[in-house]
Design an enzyme around this catalytic site. Structure first.
Site, mmCIF file in Angstrom:
data_model
loop_
_atom_site.group_PDB
_atom_site.id
_atom_site.type_symbol
_atom_site.label_atom_id
_atom_site.label_comp_id
_atom_site.label_asym_id
_atom_site.label_seq_id
_atom_site.Cartn_x
_atom_site.Cartn_y
_atom_site.Cartn_z
ATOM 1 N N HIS A 158 0.831 -1.216 0.000
ATOM 2 C CA HIS A 158 0.000 0.000 0.000
ATOM 3 C C HIS A 158 0.863 1.263 0.000
ATOM 4 C CE1 HIS A 158 -3.312 -2.705 1.267
ATOM 5 N NE2 HIS A 158 -2.360 -3.259 1.998
ATOM 6 N N SER A 279 15.524 21.214 -16.465
ATOM 7 C CA SER A 279 14.351 22.026 -16.764
ATOM 8 C C SER A 279 14.821 23.294 -17.464
ATOM 9 C CB SER A 279 13.639 22.377 -15.456
ATOM 10 O OG SER A 279 12.889 23.564 -15.625
ATOM 11 N N LYS A 285 16.630 21.494 -11.202
ATOM 12 C CA LYS A 285 15.935 20.233 -11.481
ATOM 13 C C LYS A 285 16.747 19.231 -12.277
ATOM 14 C CE LYS A 285 11.798 19.508 -11.677
ATOM 15 N NZ LYS A 285 10.462 19.376 -12.258
ATOM 16 N N GLU A 292 10.001 8.022 -17.188
ATOM 17 C CA GLU A 292 8.700 8.640 -17.487
ATOM 18 C C GLU A 292 8.250 8.304 -18.905
ATOM 19 O OE1 GLU A 292 8.223 12.770 -15.107
ATOM 20 O OE2 GLU A 292 10.011 12.639 -16.330
#
Ligand code: ARG
Length: 462
Positions: A158, A279, A285, A292
């Site tokens: 979970h 970025s 970043k 992804e």
């Protein structure tokens, strides 16, 4: 567009140019050309072998087909939309090259059994390539696992901290998923490797062909028993896309974990510069684009599976033009799976680093050893459910006091239950918690080492 008529003299005019473009598959089925040529070579040889054409004619056809192969490889064969599809493109060029004998190639054959042959030859090759890419990824997982048997990582259910794990055990779970993918593709290969050549348009042919002869030349393991089924079956392609979807499920789950691990919140891995991007506005970043993209590309493979299922479900026997729509689904499925397997292999091999210090801190500062306290009591004869409730209470009071279980004093343990002794501290140390799960297939170090050895053998035996 002033195009030549493709069809028999039944037709008086050529296609409307917009419809010609709409109808054409040459823009994508050119990817099948090498397989189309190979299939045609085998067909020509079979025609000569059975005496349907002369040996000399057979040789002329084969020579012409091989010349087209060279032209294509040299970049000099680029048929346009006027060719309609790769099969016509090849036949036309052949006739230009070898003259009227070229028109004999299509004896006892239809584009229906021809295209079925092409896709099977193509997919057979691709399945082998994908299986070897799976092996590469499994090897990288195995190498990583070998280096991280003793590295601990929190285990979750979970997405809540559950019990600590050997990092190797976590990685080897993916090895096993990929092992099933590898096997599944091997089984699909068997069903792909059956020849429809000689099924004709749908009913077979009046010529005394030898289907087994051409099938052997193409290294098919058998021939379709029913001509209608042979020209219209795409089960193998659906199975392939289904299996590809499962590969993508596995890659996507691993991607999701890597994305989480790379976040500041988890901080379990660092992404190296060679596999991450920045970025355009936020200079701090470092983005996990590779996992992804893998996660994102999963959708198109599922989509191709859906598309092919829907294409097939209402088709009356036998060939229908709907089947031309199978190709882009298959091609993109193949290319996507291959690209994602390669990218994930590189990412794991050289694009990320586990932060061992941080992982050690993580497993040392939570309550994921609570089950072990209950197990400790149960081993001393306290019924497990009773021990479980007792430990639940300790967790509650410890949380309130801002303490971890390892910080409880011996007196506190004994107030809880007289069965606690000094060795409770050893029993709840993360390393021991992991080591103690020594059941077959568990995360205990001895089991993990065994699993790695078994996995090595699996790979080496095939
Ligand atoms: N381009 C067609 C396809 O991809 C080849 C087979 C055409 N057959 C036919 N009967 N029109 O399916």
């Amino acid at each position: 567009m002033n195009q030549k008529k493709t069809w028999s003299d039944r037709f008086e005019t050529s296609l409307n140019p917009v419809i010609a473009v709409f109808n054409a598959s040459i823009g994508f089925d050119i990817a099948l050309i090498e397989y189309d040529l190979t299939g045609s070579v085998a067909h020509a040889q079979m025609l000569a072998y059975t005496g349907i054409i002369s040996h000399e004619e057979g040789e002329q056809l084969v020579a012409g087909l091989e010349q087209i192969r060279q032209e294509y490889r040299n970049g000099n064969f680029n048929p346009g939309v006027e060719a309609e599809d790769v099969h016509f493109a090849v036949e036309r060029r052949l006739t230009e090259l070898v003259g009227d004998v070229g028109k004999k190639l299509h004896t006892a054959r239809s584009r229906n059994d021809q295209v079925g042959t092409d896709i099977r030859l193509y997919l057979r090759d691709q399945i082998e390539q994908i299986r070897s890419l799976i092996r590469n990824l499994q090897q990288v997982l195995l190498n990583l696992a070998e280096n991280h048997v003793e590295t601990l990582i929190p285990g979750y259910t979970h997405l809540q901290r559950a019990q600590p794990l050997s990092l190797a055990h976590h990685l080897m779970a993916y090895f096993q998923m990929l092992q099933r993918d590898y096997q599944r593709l091997g089984e699909i290969y068997q069903r792909t490797n059956i020849s429809p050549l000689g099924c004709g348009a749908l009913a077979g042919t009046t010529f005394p062909i030898d289907r087994h002869y051409s099938a052997n030349l193409l290294h098919f393991s058998g021939v379709y028993a029913n001509s209608l089924d042979g020209v219209s079956d795409r089960d193998f392609a659906i199975e392939f896309l289904c299996s590809s979807s499962l590969i993508m499920v596995h890659l996507s789950r691993l991607s999701e974990e890597i994305i989480l691990w790379a976040s500041e919140e988890f901080s379990f891995v660092t992404l190296k510069d060679n596999c991450s991007t920045g970025s355009s506005i936020m200079p701090q970043k470092k983005n996990p684009d590779v996992p992804e993209l893998i996660r994102g590309k999963t959708g198109r493979v599922f989509g191709h599976l859906q598309a092919l299922l829907v294409i097939m479900k209402g088709l009356p026997l036998a060939y229908n033009k709907d089947l031309q729509e199978d190709k882009e689904a298959i091609f993109d499925g193949v290319n996507t799976v291959k690209g994602c397997l390669e990218a994930m292999t590189i990412l794991l091999a050289e694009g990320l680093q586990f932060k061992e210090q941080r992982l050690a801190e993580a497993v040392n500062s939570d309550f994921s050893n609570a089950t072990d306290v209950a197990d400790y009591l149960a081993a001393k004869g306290v019924p497990f459910r009773e021990a479980y409730n007792l430990v639940g209470k300790v967790v509650k009071t410890s949380l309130a006091a801002g303490k971890l279980l390892k910080e409880l004093t011996m007196t506190e343990w004994q107030q809880l239950h007289p069965a606690f002794e000094q060795d409770i501290y050893e029993a709840i140390a993360p390393r021991q918690v992991v080591a103690a799960r020594n059941s077959y297939g568990g995360t205990g170090f001895a089991q993990v080492k065994l699993a790695i050895e078994n996995a090595k053998q699996l790979i080496n035996n095939n």
